[in-house]
Design an enzyme around this catalytic site. Structure first.
Site, PDB file in Angstrom:
ATOM      1  N   TYR A 113       0.912  -1.389   0.147  1.00 42.90           N
ATOM      2  CA  TYR A 113       0.075   0.092  -0.252  1.00 42.90           C
ATOM      3  C   TYR A 113       1.084   1.238   0.158  1.00 42.90           C
ATOM      4  O   TYR A 113       1.599   1.231   1.252  1.00 42.90           O
ATOM      5  CB  TYR A 113      -1.392   0.200   0.989  1.00 42.90           C
ATOM      6  CG  TYR A 113      -1.387  -0.754   0.977  1.00 42.90           C
ATOM      7  CD1 TYR A 113      -1.898  -1.900   0.350  1.00 42.90           C
ATOM      8  CD2 TYR A 113      -2.218  -1.760   2.697  1.00 42.90           C
ATOM      9  CE1 TYR A 113      -3.195  -3.314   0.686  1.00 42.90           C
ATOM     10  CE2 TYR A 113      -2.609  -2.519   3.561  1.00 42.90           C
ATOM     11  CZ  TYR A 113      -3.432  -3.646   2.030  1.00 42.90           C
ATOM     12  OH  TYR A 113      -3.726  -4.713   2.723  1.00 42.90           O
ATOM     13  N   CYS A 116       1.313   2.929   3.119  1.00 42.28           N
ATOM     14  CA  CYS A 116       2.011   2.257   4.344  1.00 42.28           C
ATOM     15  C   CYS A 116       3.163   2.414   5.007  1.00 42.28           C
ATOM     16  O   CYS A 116       3.931   2.401   3.993  1.00 42.28           O
ATOM     17  CB  CYS A 116       1.342   0.629   4.366  1.00 42.28           C
ATOM     18  SG  CYS A 116       2.315  -0.407   5.328  1.00 42.28           S
ATOM     19  N   PHE A 118       4.910   1.045   6.511  1.00 45.26           N
ATOM     20  CA  PHE A 118       6.099  -0.071   6.763  1.00 45.26           C
ATOM     21  C   PHE A 118       5.891  -0.579   5.449  1.00 45.26           C
ATOM     22  O   PHE A 118       7.714  -0.598   5.098  1.00 45.26           O
ATOM     23  CB  PHE A 118       5.457  -1.518   7.458  1.00 45.26           C
ATOM     24  CG  PHE A 118       5.018  -1.206   8.873  1.00 45.26           C
ATOM     25  CD1 PHE A 118       6.369  -1.070   9.751  1.00 45.26           C
ATOM     26  CD2 PHE A 118       3.756  -1.085   9.465  1.00 45.26           C
ATOM     27  CE1 PHE A 118       5.843  -1.634  11.046  1.00 45.26           C
ATOM     28  CE2 PHE A 118       3.179  -1.615  10.497  1.00 45.26           C
ATOM     29  CZ  PHE A 118       4.409  -0.812  10.977  1.00 45.26           C
ATOM     30  N   CYS A 119       5.782  -0.582   4.270  1.00 43.75           N
ATOM     31  CA  CYS A 119       5.870  -0.113   2.591  1.00 43.75           C
ATOM     32  C   CYS A 119       7.154   0.889   2.722  1.00 43.75           C
ATOM     33  O   CYS A 119       7.733   0.645   1.614  1.00 43.75           O
ATOM     34  CB  CYS A 119       5.079  -0.508   2.389  1.00 43.75           C
ATOM     35  SG  CYS A 119       3.462  -1.466   2.168  1.00 43.75           S
TER      36      CYS A 119
END
Length: 378
Positions: A113, A116, A118-119
């Protein structure tokens, strides 16, 4: 400079010898004057008695001066060539060691995503190291793009279409290990990060990974990667801090008010992969839901009533840990903690929380340097 000094001295010797008359020489000292050549901190005498006698025996008596002169010129030229060659090789090796490592043999596909955090961490790592990768944007509602995976979170990184890497910190640790050592394949390195089932604070089953913040390299490689005292320990500490604290400040801040929540979901829908109906639903109903959830998150993580103050304090703590004498936590170059913190904060760009953070904290200089360091060449 050292090579030039050697060349000049050898040229003087050659010219002096070439100027010697081509007649029978009875005084060997006249043929080869005693000259001391200093190169790289060592002195080399050219006029020792043994040396002179060997030279006279090796060369014809008549015309020996010009022969010796040519020999000096050829030897000096070859020595200069070797010195320059070794110096250039050393310079190029130093530049290569300071530059981000490239892993062009890896075919990487990132399932993500875009908004996001973390991404965003994984993208920051890939961009900084210049690793080419393809992006598959996942629909956050249906998640059809990762229906083939039993692991249902993002990011997921596929390596060469075969090896699946899960969890942002594990992905980064594995790739860094691969780039530094190159002794094992990605799939072999993956074995160093075992998947484990655990329960979170709510009693829900979750998947954790062992050694997730460790870069698995030899001691000699670790000494090069972490040259300062406690630099490895500090990198791990702040990577954990980014995952366990900083990331939990994002949602309460970007969904702090109904207006901010609506602006955040407008951005999410615009940048994400939504159908027309899904986008409309997500923008308005999602914004309302997340505004309510953000209040629960504030209580869960024991944040202040004004959650901005927690964000400001966290960011200033990070800047203080870097210190005034370093450009990055990693020194002259970002380390994995720099990339993690930057990746998390970057998802707020374009939102009020980001503008407030830049205005009310000391993070701006570091952040702009990180933007430049992770900028991909077009």
């Amino acid at each position: 400079m050292m090579a030039a000094a050697c060349a000049r001295t050898l040229s003087k010797v050659a010219r002096l010898v070439l100027d010697t008359p081509t007649c029978r020489v009875t005084n060997t000292a006249a043929l080869v004057p005693r000259i001391s050549v200093r190169c790289q901190g060592r002195a080399y005498g050219t006029g020792g008695a043994g040396f002179r006698s060997r030279m006279l025996l090796a060369a014809p008596v008549r015309g020996s001066g010009r022969v010796l002169g040519c020999a000096f010129l050829l030897g000096g030229g070859f020595g200069l060539y070797q010195t320059v060659k070794l110096t250039l090789q050393r310079h190029l090796a130093e530049e290569k060691s300071n530059a981000p490592e490239l892993g062009t043999d890896l075919k990487l596909t990132l399932y993500q995503y875009k908004t996001c955090p973390f991404c965003s961490k994984v993208r920051a790592f890939l961009d900084y190291h210049g690793l080419p990768y393809e992006i598959v944007e996942v629909n956050p509602v249906m998640r059809q793009e990762i229906k083939w995976s039993t692991y249902r979170k993002v990011p997921i990184l596929m390596v060469n279409g075969i090896v699946q890497l899960n969890d942002s910190s594990v992905i980064i640790s594995i790739l860094k290990t691969y780039l530094v050592s190159r002794e094992k394949t990605v799939s072999e390195i993956l074995n160093c990060y075992p998947e484990m089932k655990a329960k979170n604070d709510s009693g829900k089953d979750v998947i954790e990974f062992g050694n997730k913040y460790w870069v698995m390299v030899r001691e000699t490689e670790a000494d090069h990667l972490y040259p300062g005292k406690d630099t490895r320990k500090e990198e791990i500490k702040w990577r954990k801090w980014a995952d366990e604290w900083l990331v939990h400040l994002i949602s309460p801040n970007v969904y702090r008010t109904p207006t901010e929540a609506l602006a955040s979901f407008d951005y999410i829908v615009r940048e994400g992969k939504f159908g027309t109906f899904e986008g409309f639903f997500a923008k308005y109903f999602g914004a309302a839901a997340m505004w309510i959830i953000s209040k629960r998150l504030k209580n869960k993580h024991h944040l202040q009533d004004d959650v901005r103050q927690d964000l400001y304090k966290a960011v200033n703590d990070w800047v203080a840990a870097i210190g005034k004498n370093k450009k990055f936590m990693g020194g002259d170059q970002p380390n994995l903690a720099d990339l993690a913190v930057f990746g998390i904060l970057r998802v707020m760009e374009g939102l009020q929380a980001f503008d407030d953070m830049m205005e009310h904290t000391k993070v701006k200089t570091w952040y702009r340097c990180m933007q430049k360091a992770t900028q991909r060449e077009s």
